[in-house]
Motif scaffolding. Structure first.
Motif, PDB file in Angstrom:
ATOM      1  N   ALA A   1     -15.560  28.568  41.985  1.00  0.00           N
ATOM      2  CA  ALA A   1     -14.231  28.014  41.748  1.00  0.00           C
ATOM      3  C   ALA A   1     -13.737  27.317  43.004  1.00  0.00           C
ATOM      4  O   ALA A   1     -14.184  27.622  44.117  1.00  0.00           O
ATOM      5  N   SER A   2     -12.806  26.396  42.822  1.00  0.00           N
ATOM      6  CA  SER A   2     -12.193  25.735  43.971  1.00  0.00           C
ATOM      7  C   SER A   2     -10.693  25.641  43.755  1.00  0.00           C
ATOM      8  O   SER A   2     -10.205  25.669  42.628  1.00  0.00           O
ATOM      9  N   GLY A   3      -9.965  25.541  44.863  1.00  0.00           N
ATOM     10  CA  GLY A   3      -8.512  25.430  44.794  1.00  0.00           C
ATOM     11  C   GLY A   3      -7.988  24.738  46.032  1.00  0.00           C
ATOM     12  O   GLY A   3      -8.643  24.695  47.067  1.00  0.00           O
ATOM     13  N   ASP A   4      -6.770  24.233  45.921  1.00  0.00           N
ATOM     14  CA  ASP A   4      -6.168  23.467  47.004  1.00  0.00           C
ATOM     15  C   ASP A   4      -5.230  24.355  47.801  1.00  0.00           C
ATOM     16  O   ASP A   4      -4.267  24.879  47.260  1.00  0.00           O
ATOM     17  N   ALA A   5      -5.500  24.542  49.072  1.00  0.00           N
ATOM     18  CA  ALA A   5      -4.679  25.409  49.907  1.00  0.00           C
ATOM     19  C   ALA A   5      -3.386  24.746  50.336  1.00  0.00           C
ATOM     20  O   ALA A   5      -2.538  25.365  50.945  1.00  0.00           O
ATOM     21  N   ARG A   6      -3.236  23.472  50.068  1.00  0.00           N
ATOM     22  CA  ARG A   6      -2.070  22.754  50.587  1.00  0.00           C
ATOM     23  C   ARG A   6      -0.830  22.959  49.722  1.00  0.00           C
ATOM     24  O   ARG A   6       0.256  22.637  50.100  1.00  0.00           O
ATOM     25  N   GLY A   7      -0.987  23.498  48.540  1.00  0.00           N
ATOM     26  CA  GLY A   7       0.158  23.766  47.699  1.00  0.00           C
ATOM     27  C   GLY A   7       0.424  25.250  47.638  1.00  0.00           C
ATOM     28  O   GLY A   7      -0.485  26.062  47.786  1.00  0.00           O
ATOM     29  N   ALA A   8       1.661  25.617  47.416  1.00  0.00           N
ATOM     30  CA  ALA A   8       2.002  27.032  47.370  1.00  0.00           C
ATOM     31  C   ALA A   8       1.747  27.643  46.007  1.00  0.00           C
ATOM     32  O   ALA A   8       1.710  28.859  45.871  1.00  0.00           O
ATOM     33  N   ASN A   9       1.595  26.836  45.042  1.00  0.00           N
ATOM     34  CA  ASN A   9       1.564  27.352  43.672  1.00  0.00           C
ATOM     35  C   ASN A   9       0.393  26.746  42.934  1.00  0.00           C
ATOM     36  O   ASN A   9       0.571  26.073  41.924  1.00  0.00           O
ATOM     37  N   THR A  10      -0.799  26.962  43.457  1.00  0.00           N
ATOM     38  CA  THR A  10      -1.945  26.271  42.882  1.00  0.00           C
ATOM     39  C   THR A  10      -2.978  27.253  42.357  1.00  0.00           C
ATOM     40  O   THR A  10      -3.251  28.289  42.959  1.00  0.00           O
ATOM     41  N   GLU A  11      -3.535  26.890  41.249  1.00  0.00           N
ATOM     42  CA  GLU A  11      -4.556  27.708  40.634  1.00  0.00           C
ATOM     43  C   GLU A  11      -5.924  27.309  41.149  1.00  0.00           C
ATOM     44  O   GLU A  11      -6.066  26.350  41.885  1.00  0.00           O
ATOM     45  N   VAL A  12      -6.954  28.062  40.741  1.00  0.00           N
ATOM     46  CA  VAL A  12      -8.329  27.690  41.030  1.00  0.00           C
ATOM     47  C   VAL A  12      -8.963  27.143  39.769  1.00  0.00           C
ATOM     48  O   VAL A  12      -8.587  27.501  38.650  1.00  0.00           O
ATOM     49  N   PHE A  13      -9.920  26.247  39.979  1.00  0.00           N
ATOM     50  CA  PHE A  13     -10.628  25.612  38.873  1.00  0.00           C
ATOM     51  C   PHE A  13     -12.070  26.114  38.882  1.00  0.00           C
ATOM     52  O   PHE A  13     -12.702  26.178  39.933  1.00  0.00           O
ATOM     53  N   PHE A  14     -12.561  26.418  37.695  1.00  0.00           N
ATOM     54  CA  PHE A  14     -13.858  27.070  37.583  1.00  0.00           C
ATOM     55  C   PHE A  14     -14.956  26.139  37.101  1.00  0.00           C
ATOM     56  O   PHE A  14     -14.719  25.237  36.298  1.00  0.00           O
ATOM     57  N   GLY A  15     -16.178  26.421  37.569  1.00  0.00           N
ATOM     58  CA  GLY A  15     -17.357  25.842  36.977  1.00  0.00           C
ATOM     59  C   GLY A  15     -17.721  26.583  35.702  1.00  0.00           C
ATOM     60  O   GLY A  15     -17.050  27.547  35.307  1.00  0.00           O
ATOM     61  N   LYS A  16     -18.815  26.152  35.069  1.00  0.00           N
ATOM     62  CA  LYS A  16     -19.192  26.727  33.777  1.00  0.00           C
ATOM     63  C   LYS A  16     -20.062  27.962  33.914  1.00  0.00           C
ATOM     64  O   LYS A  16     -20.378  28.597  32.914  1.00  0.00           O
ATOM     65  N   GLY A  17     -20.436  28.306  35.131  1.00  0.00           N
ATOM     66  CA  GLY A  17     -21.169  29.547  35.350  1.00  0.00           C
ATOM     67  C   GLY A  17     -22.675  29.361  35.442  1.00  0.00           C
ATOM     68  O   GLY A  17     -23.235  28.398  34.910  1.00  0.00           O
ATOM     69  N   THR A  18     -23.303  30.302  36.135  1.00  0.00           N
ATOM     70  CA  THR A  18     -24.758  30.373  36.238  1.00  0.00           C
ATOM     71  C   THR A  18     -25.198  31.754  35.783  1.00  0.00           C
ATOM     72  O   THR A  18     -24.735  32.760  36.318  1.00  0.00           O
ATOM     73  N   ARG A  19     -26.059  31.771  34.795  1.00  0.00           N
ATOM     74  CA  ARG A  19     -26.587  33.054  34.321  1.00  0.00           C
ATOM     75  C   ARG A  19     -27.868  33.364  35.073  1.00  0.00           C
ATOM     76  O   ARG A  19     -28.857  32.650  34.932  1.00  0.00           O
ATOM     77  N   LEU A  20     -27.828  34.418  35.880  1.00  0.00           N
ATOM     78  CA  LEU A  20     -28.977  34.815  36.689  1.00  0.00           C
ATOM     79  C   LEU A  20     -29.574  36.107  36.156  1.00  0.00           C
ATOM     80  O   LEU A  20     -28.861  37.093  35.963  1.00  0.00           O
ATOM     81  N   THR A  21     -30.867  36.074  35.933  1.00  0.00           N
ATOM     82  CA  THR A  21     -31.601  37.274  35.520  1.00  0.00           C
ATOM     83  C   THR A  21     -32.654  37.562  36.573  1.00  0.00           C
ATOM     84  O   THR A  21     -33.477  36.688  36.883  1.00  0.00           O
ATOM     85  N   VAL A  22     -32.619  38.760  37.117  1.00  0.00           N
ATOM     86  CA  VAL A  22     -33.611  39.172  38.113  1.00  0.00           C
ATOM     87  C   VAL A  22     -34.536  40.191  37.462  1.00  0.00           C
ATOM     88  O   VAL A  22     -34.084  41.259  37.013  1.00  0.00           O
ATOM     89  N   VAL A  23     -35.819  39.853  37.408  1.00  0.00           N
ATOM     90  CA  VAL A  23     -36.782  40.718  36.697  1.00  0.00           C
ATOM     91  C   VAL A  23     -37.737  41.402  37.693  1.00  0.00           C
ATOM     92  O   VAL A  23     -37.866  40.981  38.837  1.00  0.00           O
TER      93      VAL A  23
END
Lengths: 113, 114
Positions: B92-114
């Motif tokens: 996720a990323s977000g802007d630190a320059r605003g006081a009232n800002t949300e974070v924006f997400f990527g679609k995710g990575t599914r990791l399987t460790v076998v």
């Protein structure tokens, strides 16, 4: 330390019924609070956010939330749910001094037709 | 809207191997975050960053390293992958320059460790 608690892992309601999803937070300063929704196999999308001012904030799809400093809560509400609201809902808190963002464990909402 | 792109979207790794998950954001946000999502635990913060060259430990950093070589890129590195690291990872990323800002997400990575 900051933390968010969502006490209900699952909530089931009938279509057209009202909804409240609970969120409690722990943070010593003024929090930035958010509600996100996650649909299956997708990332999280913002529903609404609060920092200051009117404790009732409006969001997308007729969702709203009410901030209560005395109760350390930020509950999400909707007057009439639709089957398409079925998803997982996350409450989040952002630290005002570190920009660290933490999430609750989520509430899975199922809307019955 | 902010664009956060994760790669790969799916990964199968062997125990003891090295895994690198990549994240790129195109909106010039200062802050970037790595979370893992597991049933019953919600999203847990692994590492985050305030800008290029900085990394901070989140709530569950053990077994993970992070790298922020530029404003746009933030990687999560598993030097010795273990089956317990099987999860879905979100950047996720977000802007630190605003006081009232949300974070924006990527679609995710599914990791399987076998």
């Amino acid at each position: 330390a900051q933390s968010v608690t969502q006490p209900d892992a699952r909530v089931t309601v009938s279509e057209g019924a009202s909804l409240q999803l609970r969120c409690k937070y722990s943070y010593s300063a003024t929090p930035y609070l958010f509600w996100y929704v996650q649909y299956p196999r997708q990332g999280l999308q913002l529903l609404l956010k609060y920092y200051s001012g009117d404790p009732v904030v409006q969001g997308v799809n007729s969702f709203e939330a009410e901030f209560s400093k005395s109760n350390s809560s930020f509950h999400l509400q909707k007057a009439s749910v639709h089957w398409s609201d079925s998803a997982v809902y996350f409450c989040a808190l952002r630290s005002s001094n570190t920009n660290k963002v933490v999430f609750g464990t989520g509430t899975r909402l199922q809307v019955l037709p | 809207e902010a664009a956060v792109t994760q790669s790969p979207r799916n990964k199968v790794a062997v125990t003891g191997g090295k895994v690198t998950l990549s994240c790129n954001q195109t909106n010039n946000h200062n802050n970037m975050y790595w979370y893992r999502q597991d049933t019953g635990h919600g999203l847990r913060l692994i590492h985050y960053s305030y800008g290029a060259g900085s990394t901070e430990k989140g709530d569950i950093p053990d077994g993970y390293k992070a790298s922020r070589p530029s404003q746009e890129n933030f990687s999560l590195i598993l030097e010795l992958a273990t089956p317990s690291q099987t999860s879905v990872y979100f950047c996720a990323s977000g802007d630190a320059r605003g006081a009232n800002t949300e974070v924006f997400f990527g679609k995710g990575t599914r990791l399987t460790v076998v």
